[in-house]
Design a protein around this motif. Sequence first.
Motif, mmCIF file in Angstrom:
data_model
loop_
_atom_site.group_PDB
_atom_site.id
_atom_site.type_symbol
_atom_site.label_atom_id
_atom_site.label_comp_id
_atom_site.label_asym_id
_atom_site.label_seq_id
_atom_site.Cartn_x
_atom_site.Cartn_y
_atom_site.Cartn_z
ATOM 1 N N LYS A 1 37.351 -35.083 -76.052
ATOM 2 C CA LYS A 1 37.172 -34.582 -77.408
ATOM 3 C C LYS A 1 35.955 -33.667 -77.508
ATOM 4 O O LYS A 1 36.023 -32.568 -78.074
ATOM 5 C CB LYS A 1 37.020 -35.755 -78.378
ATOM 6 C CG LYS A 1 36.828 -35.358 -79.850
ATOM 7 C CD LYS A 1 36.771 -36.593 -80.720
ATOM 8 C CE LYS A 1 36.635 -36.227 -82.196
ATOM 9 N NZ LYS A 1 35.340 -35.590 -82.493
ATOM 10 N N GLU B 1 36.144 -29.560 -78.193
ATOM 11 C CA GLU B 1 35.493 -28.931 -79.343
ATOM 12 C C GLU B 1 34.522 -27.845 -78.906
ATOM 13 O O GLU B 1 34.471 -26.761 -79.499
ATOM 14 C CB GLU B 1 34.764 -29.989 -80.174
ATOM 15 C CG GLU B 1 35.689 -30.924 -80.932
ATOM 16 C CD GLU B 1 34.933 -32.017 -81.659
ATOM 17 O OE1 GLU B 1 33.693 -32.096 -81.468
ATOM 18 O OE2 GLU B 1 35.564 -32.766 -82.406
ATOM 19 N N GLN B 2 33.770 -28.122 -77.841
ATOM 20 C CA GLN B 2 32.800 -27.135 -77.375
ATOM 21 C C GLN B 2 33.505 -25.923 -76.768
ATOM 22 O O GLN B 2 33.057 -24.784 -76.948
ATOM 23 C CB GLN B 2 31.857 -27.768 -76.349
ATOM 24 C CG GLN B 2 30.679 -26.898 -75.957
ATOM 25 C CD GLN B 2 29.745 -26.612 -77.116
ATOM 26 O OE1 GLN B 2 29.766 -27.319 -78.127
ATOM 27 N NE2 GLN B 2 28.927 -25.580 -76.987
ATOM 28 N N ARG C 1 26.224 -25.026 -85.175
ATOM 29 C CA ARG C 1 26.873 -25.851 -84.149
ATOM 30 C C ARG C 1 25.844 -26.724 -83.437
ATOM 31 O O ARG C 1 26.081 -27.917 -83.191
ATOM 32 C CB ARG C 1 27.593 -24.943 -83.147
ATOM 33 C CG ARG C 1 28.200 -25.666 -81.951
ATOM 34 C CD ARG C 1 29.262 -26.653 -82.357
ATOM 35 N NE ARG C 1 29.843 -27.321 -81.194
ATOM 36 C CZ ARG C 1 30.658 -28.378 -81.273
ATOM 37 N NH1 ARG C 1 30.983 -28.884 -82.456
ATOM 38 N NH2 ARG C 1 31.160 -28.929 -80.181
ATOM 39 N N PRO D 1 33.874 -30.794 -86.222
ATOM 40 C CA PRO D 1 33.838 -29.345 -86.172
ATOM 41 C C PRO D 1 33.237 -28.784 -87.440
ATOM 42 O O PRO D 1 33.334 -29.382 -88.509
ATOM 43 C CB PRO D 1 35.322 -28.964 -86.042
ATOM 44 C CG PRO D 1 36.008 -30.199 -85.570
ATOM 45 C CD PRO D 1 35.218 -31.333 -86.138
#
Length: 298
Positions: A212, A216-217, A248, A295
Motif C-alpha cells: 500500500k 501510493e508513493q 505529500r 492520499p
Amino acid sequence: MFAVIATLLIGTPGRAQLLLPGALQSSPPVGNTGQNPAGAPVRARPVVLKPPLESTITGLELARDGVAGTIAFGSAPGKGIEITHLSLAGEAISHPGEQCRVDVVSDTPIQMTFVGRPNGVSRYEVNIEACPFSFDVLDGAVMVSRVPPACDFAAADCRATLAGFWGPPGNSFGPDQIKRLERERGLAESSMRSDFRALLADAGTDKATIKKIASEQAGFSSERDVTCRNYAGEDVHGFCALRVTQARALALQTALEANSNPHPGKARTMAKKAAAKQGQPPNLTADPQPSPLAPGPQ
C-alpha cells in the motif's frame, strides 16, 4: 446552508453573480546520532517540515492554476480565516468552449469550518449550497477538493471548475523567489524520501502495508504532474510541484507520528476536538494531528 440566487450581470455576457443571504517552511535539520540513550536504533529524519500557517494565505488573491478565477482569504478575529472574495471561471453550459464567470457575492465574508489535519495540513469545509467544497492550506496556496470537480450554475448558464491547485499568478515569481523555491524543493524531496523509507521500515514484514505504501508513493509523481501541468509558468518556477511535494511529505510525516504515538493523551485529543467543533484550528505551533496515511486531495 446558503440559499443561492444566480443572476447575470447586465451588459456583461458570460459573467454572473451568485447572491448569498446577508447580501513549508522547514525547520533546521534535526541531529541524529543513529542511537538513542538506550542503544536502540532510531529513524534518521534529516528534515522536519511544519504545517503551513493560515497566515500564509490571508491577504492573498489566489487563482486556479495561477490564472483562472479568484479566491481571497482574510483573518476573522476569534474565527480563524474566512473567504472575502470568490469568483469561479468556467464555460457556458449551452455553448461548451465559451468562457463564463460566476461571482459569489455576500454582504459578509463566507465562513468555513475547520475539520482537522487528516493529512498533516489544515483542512476546511465551505458549505455553499450551490457548490460546497473543501480545501487544504498549503504555503501561500490552497488545494481545493470537490466531487465532481465542477459546479453547474443553471441560471448563469455556467459550469465553473473549482477543484484543483490555487496559487499566486503564474507570472508573479521573480528570479530571487525562484531560486528560493529551488532550495525548498530539495528539502521537501529529502524529507519525503526519508519518511517514505521510515514508513517502509515501520511496516516490517507486513506485505499488505508495504504494498500500500509503495503503491501510493509510486503514484504520487504522476498525480503531481496531473495537478500541476496546467499551472501558469510551472516549467519556470515549479511552485505548484513544490507545494504538492511538501504536502505529500507532511502526510508521510503525519503517518510516521501516528505510528509512534497511536494513542495521544486524552487532554490533547479533547482540546483538538473542541477546536474543530468551534470551527477553529488548534494551536498552530503544536505537532500535526496524528492520522493514518492517506492520499492527498485530488
